[in-house]
Motif scaffolding. Sequence first.
Motif, PDB file in Angstrom:
ATOM      1  N   MET A 232       2.631  -3.433  -4.215  1.00 35.55           N
ATOM      2  CA  MET A 232       3.632  -4.488  -4.096  1.00 35.55           C
ATOM      3  C   MET A 232       4.736  -3.998  -3.173  1.00 35.55           C
ATOM      4  SD  MET A 232       5.243  -4.155  -7.938  1.00 35.55           S
ATOM      5  CE  MET A 232       3.586  -4.112  -8.660  1.00 35.55           C
ATOM      6  N   GLU A 233       5.413  -4.916  -2.533  1.00 28.93           N
ATOM      7  CA  GLU A 233       6.487  -4.531  -1.627  1.00 28.93           C
ATOM      8  C   GLU A 233       7.637  -3.885  -2.397  1.00 28.93           C
ATOM      9  OE1 GLU A 233       7.569  -6.880   2.005  1.00 28.93           O
ATOM     10  OE2 GLU A 233       6.619  -8.469   0.831  1.00 28.93           O
ATOM     11  N   SER A 234       8.349  -3.003  -1.719  1.00 25.46           N
ATOM     12  CA  SER A 234       9.494  -2.344  -2.357  1.00 25.46           C
ATOM     13  C   SER A 234      10.463  -1.853  -1.291  1.00 25.46           C
ATOM     14  CB  SER A 234       9.036  -1.172  -3.221  1.00 25.46           C
ATOM     15  OG  SER A 234       8.502  -0.135  -2.410  1.00 25.46           O
ATOM     16  N   LEU A 235      11.631  -1.452  -1.749  1.00 24.34           N
ATOM     17  CA  LEU A 235      12.613  -0.778  -0.905  1.00 24.34           C
ATOM     18  C   LEU A 235      12.766   0.632  -1.448  1.00 24.34           C
ATOM     19  CD1 LEU A 235      14.683  -1.338   1.441  1.00 24.34           C
ATOM     20  CD2 LEU A 235      16.405  -1.500  -0.364  1.00 24.34           C
TER      21      LEU A 235
ATOM     22  N   GLU B 256       0.825  -1.200   0.000  1.00 22.59           N
ATOM     23  CA  GLU B 256       0.000   0.000   0.000  1.00 22.59           C
ATOM     24  C   GLU B 256       0.865   1.258   0.000  1.00 22.59           C
ATOM     25  OE1 GLU B 256      -2.071  -3.460   1.028  1.00 22.59           O
ATOM     26  OE2 GLU B 256      -0.347  -2.586   2.101  1.00 22.59           O
ATOM     27  N   GLU B 257       1.970   1.232   0.746  1.00 21.69           N
ATOM     28  CA  GLU B 257       2.870   2.382   0.786  1.00 21.69           C
ATOM     29  C   GLU B 257       3.550   2.606  -0.563  1.00 21.69           C
ATOM     30  OE1 GLU B 257       4.282   2.397   5.472  1.00 21.69           O
ATOM     31  OE2 GLU B 257       5.258   1.038   4.040  1.00 21.69           O
ATOM     32  N   THR B 258       3.896   1.525  -1.230  1.00 16.82           N
ATOM     33  CA  THR B 258       4.498   1.634  -2.564  1.00 16.82           C
ATOM     34  C   THR B 258       3.540   2.308  -3.531  1.00 16.82           C
ATOM     35  OG1 THR B 258       5.807  -0.371  -2.214  1.00 16.82           O
ATOM     36  CG2 THR B 258       5.478   0.334  -4.494  1.00 16.82           C
ATOM     37  N   ASN B 259       2.277   1.868  -3.493  1.00 13.94           N
ATOM     38  CA  ASN B 259       1.270   2.418  -4.396  1.00 13.94           C
ATOM     39  C   ASN B 259       0.993   3.884  -4.109  1.00 13.94           C
ATOM     40  OD1 ASN B 259      -2.065   2.770  -4.649  1.00 13.94           O
ATOM     41  ND2 ASN B 259      -1.034   1.925  -6.460  1.00 13.94           N
ATOM     42  N   ARG B 260       1.016   4.272  -2.834  1.00 14.15           N
ATOM     43  CA  ARG B 260       0.792   5.687  -2.496  1.00 14.15           C
ATOM     44  C   ARG B 260       1.954   6.553  -2.968  1.00 14.15           C
ATOM     45  NH1 ARG B 260      -1.462   3.648   2.403  1.00 14.15           N
ATOM     46  NH2 ARG B 260       0.510   3.969   3.523  1.00 14.15           N
ATOM     47  N   LEU B 261       3.177   6.021  -2.871  1.00 14.34           N
ATOM     48  CA  LEU B 261       4.354   6.786  -3.265  1.00 14.34           C
ATOM     49  C   LEU B 261       4.471   6.911  -4.781  1.00 14.34           C
ATOM     50  CD1 LEU B 261       6.732   8.211  -1.862  1.00 14.34           C
ATOM     51  CD2 LEU B 261       8.058   6.118  -2.183  1.00 14.34           C
ATOM     52  N   LEU B 262       4.099   5.835  -5.491  1.00 15.30           N
ATOM     53  CA  LEU B 262       4.150   5.830  -6.957  1.00 15.30           C
ATOM     54  C   LEU B 262       2.865   5.194  -7.473  1.00 15.30           C
ATOM     55  CD1 LEU B 262       5.584   6.423  -9.568  1.00 15.30           C
ATOM     56  CD2 LEU B 262       7.016   4.413  -9.234  1.00 15.30           C
ATOM     57  N   PRO B 263       1.794   5.993  -7.591  1.00 13.41           N
ATOM     58  CA  PRO B 263       0.467   5.460  -7.904  1.00 13.41           C
ATOM     59  C   PRO B 263       0.369   4.708  -9.226  1.00 13.41           C
ATOM     60  CG  PRO B 263       0.316   7.711  -7.090  1.00 13.41           C
ATOM     61  CD  PRO B 263       1.762   7.439  -7.341  1.00 13.41           C
TER      62      PRO B 263
END
Length: 368
Positions: free
Chosen positions: A134-137, A122-129
């Motif tokens: 999906m998980e990311s670093l 969810e944080e990945t999608n908010r940062l780069l819609p």
Amino acid sequence: MKKIAVIGGGIIGLTLVNYLDPKQFEIYLFDDPRQQATRASAGIISPWLSKRRNKKWYQLAKDGAAFFEKVVQDFELGPEIYEKCGTLFVREPQSLTELAELAKERRREAPELGEINRLTPEETNRLLPLLKPMESLYITGGARLDGKAYLTHLKKRALSRGVKWIEAYASVEKLAVGWKVQTDEYAMSVDELVLCPGPALKHILAPLGYDAEVTPQKGQLIAFQTPYASQNWPVAFLEGAADLIPFQNGQILLGATHENEAKWDLTPTQSAFDELTQTTEKYFETEQLTTYPYEYRVGTRAYTPDFAPFFGPLPLEPTLAVASGLGSSGLTTGPLVAYLLASYFNSPLRKWETSKYQKELSHYIRVK
């Protein structure tokens, strides 16, 4: 006042003429705009998590990324040219854990890497819609550079500093003292000479009795014009796929291809479009980039057999310096390479020591 000619108006050549001392030199830049890599490029300045084993290359790339703080100040680069936006790495969970450990290790010597954050889907999608959850670093120190905009900006600055700009292919000839530089319509003698024309270095050096271990590689990017408010989005390394590079005003770039057989051919191809879009479509939300207008950016990179750059004055010719072989990391390493060359020519001592960054030039430049 001495005359110095720089052949090649890419990221090295234009950065170099802006760092050369105009009080010491009458500066000429010869630029053949065909095949140029920088004008076609848009890059991610984020080398810290590379797993390349070449320690000298990593040292150059690491220091090159840090050097951008100076470049931004010296050349007054705006966010439409260079912006520290952070970098996303999209990988499988185990790979993300390994990357996070590598990031912690690399940050000890490269604090400019920034903060390290493991993001939930969810944080990945908010940062780069644009991406699916999906998980990311995420590392905060990553940046993006628009190569074309960088060259445009530096050309204006160079002309304002009195650099003489000659747009043509140039050949060179050794004189008893100095060098002759010649185009179809122009010829002149200079005291100092720098050759940074990418893979064309091989052809320019040949009449001087040198063979350069450098070959051309075609690269294609696709630039999509979207309605997204993309100015705050990070750049992204997508596993096994093209890089995703958002810019200002909704421009989203995918790239780039690495085409060894095409070499000097700058024709945009449907196969490149298919490769770049099909390998990335699984990462995107339902609305696909391909629904938006797009254009190709095509250029020719310079590569060496060991994929490492080389640069510096020739041992037997202290008034002749070369630089080539930057490959796909040229936007990261090019400005630092140019600054080192400018420092060499600006200094009366003419000292050159870059062994921490590269092998000896004899590995790449040989007398025929």
